[in-house]
Design an enzyme around this catalytic site. Structure first.
Site, PDB file in Angstrom:
ATOM      1  N   ASP A 175      49.233  70.016  -2.166  1.00 26.86           N
ATOM      2  CA  ASP A 175      50.594  70.555  -2.203  1.00 26.86           C
ATOM      3  C   ASP A 175      51.281  70.304  -3.538  1.00 26.86           C
ATOM      4  O   ASP A 175      52.253  70.971  -3.872  1.00 26.86           O
ATOM      5  CB  ASP A 175      51.428  69.972  -1.066  1.00 26.86           C
ATOM      6  CG  ASP A 175      51.440  68.444  -1.078  1.00 26.86           C
ATOM      7  OD1 ASP A 175      52.097  67.859  -1.946  1.00 26.86           O
ATOM      8  OD2 ASP A 175      50.781  67.850  -0.209  1.00 26.86           O
ATOM      9  N   ASP A 246      45.375  61.123  -1.294  1.00 28.04           N
ATOM     10  CA  ASP A 246      46.423  61.796  -0.522  1.00 28.04           C
ATOM     11  C   ASP A 246      45.759  62.913   0.279  1.00 28.04           C
ATOM     12  O   ASP A 246      45.809  64.085  -0.085  1.00 28.04           O
ATOM     13  CB  ASP A 246      47.487  62.357  -1.489  1.00 28.04           C
ATOM     14  CG  ASP A 246      48.614  63.064  -0.761  1.00 28.04           C
ATOM     15  OD1 ASP A 246      48.721  62.908   0.465  1.00 28.04           O
ATOM     16  OD2 ASP A 246      49.385  63.784  -1.433  1.00 28.04           O
ATOM     17  N   THR A 248      44.239  64.499   4.301  1.00 25.47           N
ATOM     18  CA  THR A 248      44.370  64.488   5.749  1.00 25.47           C
ATOM     19  C   THR A 248      43.450  63.395   6.295  1.00 25.47           C
ATOM     20  O   THR A 248      42.600  62.856   5.574  1.00 25.47           O
ATOM     21  CB  THR A 248      43.958  65.845   6.351  1.00 25.47           C
ATOM     22  OG1 THR A 248      42.596  66.113   5.984  1.00 25.47           O
ATOM     23  CG2 THR A 248      44.845  66.972   5.825  1.00 25.47           C
TER      24      THR A 248
END
Length: 484
Positions: A175, A246, A248
């Site tokens: 992101d 960073d 999931t």
């Protein structure tokens, strides 16, 4: 590998009834192949559950044998029918985030629903929280409070390096929020970011542009689209000071949670290093955090979980973890003047938040059993850089600094020995009633190395070391406290 997977499914017969027999045969003849086939199965298992969770979640578990049999039934019908099912849509004006309780988000619009090579990516425009990124039916962030998460996963580890030039590796973080925060620090030389799924980056750039805020195109950024495990395994260039994971905690990230991954990470880190990764919900998943810390303590000398409050993510009370063989976060003195001088534009992180984030609920703290030991004294190792030649080649100045520091530490000086080298350099040793202090200077390099140990008056010893740092007036230093 997809071709081999579907051939295996076909061989397993109706409803994949013979899959266990096929697996055993492949495992004997080609163990590496079975590992890859299992990963593809887990991917489809996650994608199918993602599709069904809004209906089944709260009533059934994706870990049940019944659901697994349903997955095999769908797989047995072949890839075309499976993807037709996965790409089907149903109208809704809300999104359910289902875990130990259900949170419903009111939705204005579904901006994106895309099945990438690895996962389902969705972006929703919500009524109250801005745009929201969802991966495999799991809320990743909202524009409303993403800064809480991204500021903590970055600024907590980076501030342990004060103003030292550093190289940073980010694994995941498609992101762009973590990358955005890293490049705010002027002492970051370069940052490598390894993201497996380019579609996450594309979705963020289009629908969540403020998250990366141009960071993907920053001159310090080296963006790599690839597998983080493989990158670490094969990397052989300049080492890193900080690694931020960073990712999931499901589907494609399984390999990032293995001892092998962290053992490989150690090989590409400098001696002074920190690894930071996202953990789990503090209230819901205590056992996961305890297991995480237990496993990491087998690999690293220092393992320190810390927390963040992010209302729309994972139940609100979330955790991260710092790991290192050389830096103990609870004993390291951060020079907050350096942080303040950087004048970073932040909304959540502060020195006070930093310190308090390591305070865990008593119940969890008791289970972790990682409370700081009650020390009688303190032993500090201090390296100070960027000093003037004249300052650290002057016996009188250095001696006066140490005599005053010894006095501040409430230590009694028993004897001292100082030697001046030619043409430059000084070494000194102070024998104290409570232990010792010593130094050695390299004027030609602008460096002085200091050792200060007192077995009593811990707070006063810390004050004495702070006085020494202030006297030399350099913001470029390394300070470590050893447990004694």
């Amino acid at each position: 590998m997809e071709k081999e997977f579907w051939e295996t499914i076909k061989k397993s017969g109706k409803n994949c009834d013979n899959i266990n027999y096929i697996r055993r045969h492949i495992k004997k003849t080609n163990p590496e192949l079975i590992y890859n086939l299992d990963n593809i199965f887990y991917k489809y298992h996650t994608l199918i559950w993602t599709k069904m969770e809004i209906i089944l979640g709260g009533y059934y578990s994706e870990k049940s044998s019944g659901f697994t049999n349903f997955v095999f039934y769908l797989l047995s019908k072949g890839p075309n029918r499976l993807y037709k099912f996965l790409n089907s849509e149903y109208p809704t004006n809300y999104f359910k985030d289902i875990s130990k309780f259900t949170v419903e988000y009111k939705i204005k619009n579904k901006l994106l629903s895309k099945l990438s090579k690895y996962q389902r990516i969705e972006v929703f425009e919500t009524n109250n929280f801005g745009n929201m990124l969802v991966i495999d039916n799991d809320v990743q962030l909202t524009e409303y409070d993403e800064k809480n998460y991204h500021e903590m996963i970055v600024h907590v580890p980076l501030n342990y390096f004060n103003n030292k030039p550093i190289n940073v590796l980010i694994i995941g973080g498609g992101d762009g929020g973590t990358l955005r925060e890293v490049i705010k620090h002027s002492n970051v030389n370069k940052v490598f970011m390894v993201e497996i799924d380019v579609e996450v980056i594309n979705a963020s750039k289009k629908y969540l542009p403020k998250l990366s805020n141009g960071a993907f195109d920053h001159p310090k950024t080296n963006l790599i689209i690839g597998d983080g495990f493989e990158f670490v395994q094969n990397y052989n260039r300049e080492k890193f000071d900080i690694v931020i994971i960073d990712s999931t905690d499901f589907n494609q990230s399984f390999a990032l949670h293995t001892p092998e991954f962290y053992q490989n990470l150690k090989k590409i880190l400098n001696s002074n290093h920190l690894i930071c990764f996202n953990g789990d919900n503090v209230n819901w998943n205590e056992k996961n955090i305890v297991d995480m810390v237990t496993e990491m303590k087998k690999l690293f000398n220092y393992v320190s979980p810390f927390t963040v409050y992010t209302p729309t993510f994972a139940g609100g009370f979330y955790s991260f973890c710092l790991c290192s063989d050389t830096i103990c976060p609870k004993n390291f003195i951060i020079d907050w003047t350096i942080f303040e001088d950087k004048k970073l534009d932040l909304e959540y992180y502060s020195p006070q938040i930093h310190t308090s984030s390591f305070a865990l609920p008593k119940k969890l703290d008791d289970k972790l059993k990682i409370k700081s030991p009650q020390l009688n004294g303190a032993h500090y190792i201090l390296n100070i850089y960027d000093l003037s030649f004249d300052l650290i080649n002057n016996v009188e100045i250095i001696d006066n600094i140490f005599i005053k520091a010894i006095d501040i530490a409430l230590a009694k000086l028993l004897d001292k020995k100082i030697h001046k080298f030619e043409p430059q350099g000084i070494t000194g040793m102070y024998l104290l009633s409570t232990s010792h202090s010593s130094f050695h200077s390299y004027p030609e390099k602008g460096i002085i190395y200091i050792d200060f140990f007192s077995c009593k008056n811990k707070d006063k010893t810390k004050e004495a070391v702070r006085y020494i740092i202030d006297c030399f007036k350099s913001t470029n230093y390394q300070l470590h406290e050893l447990d004694r």
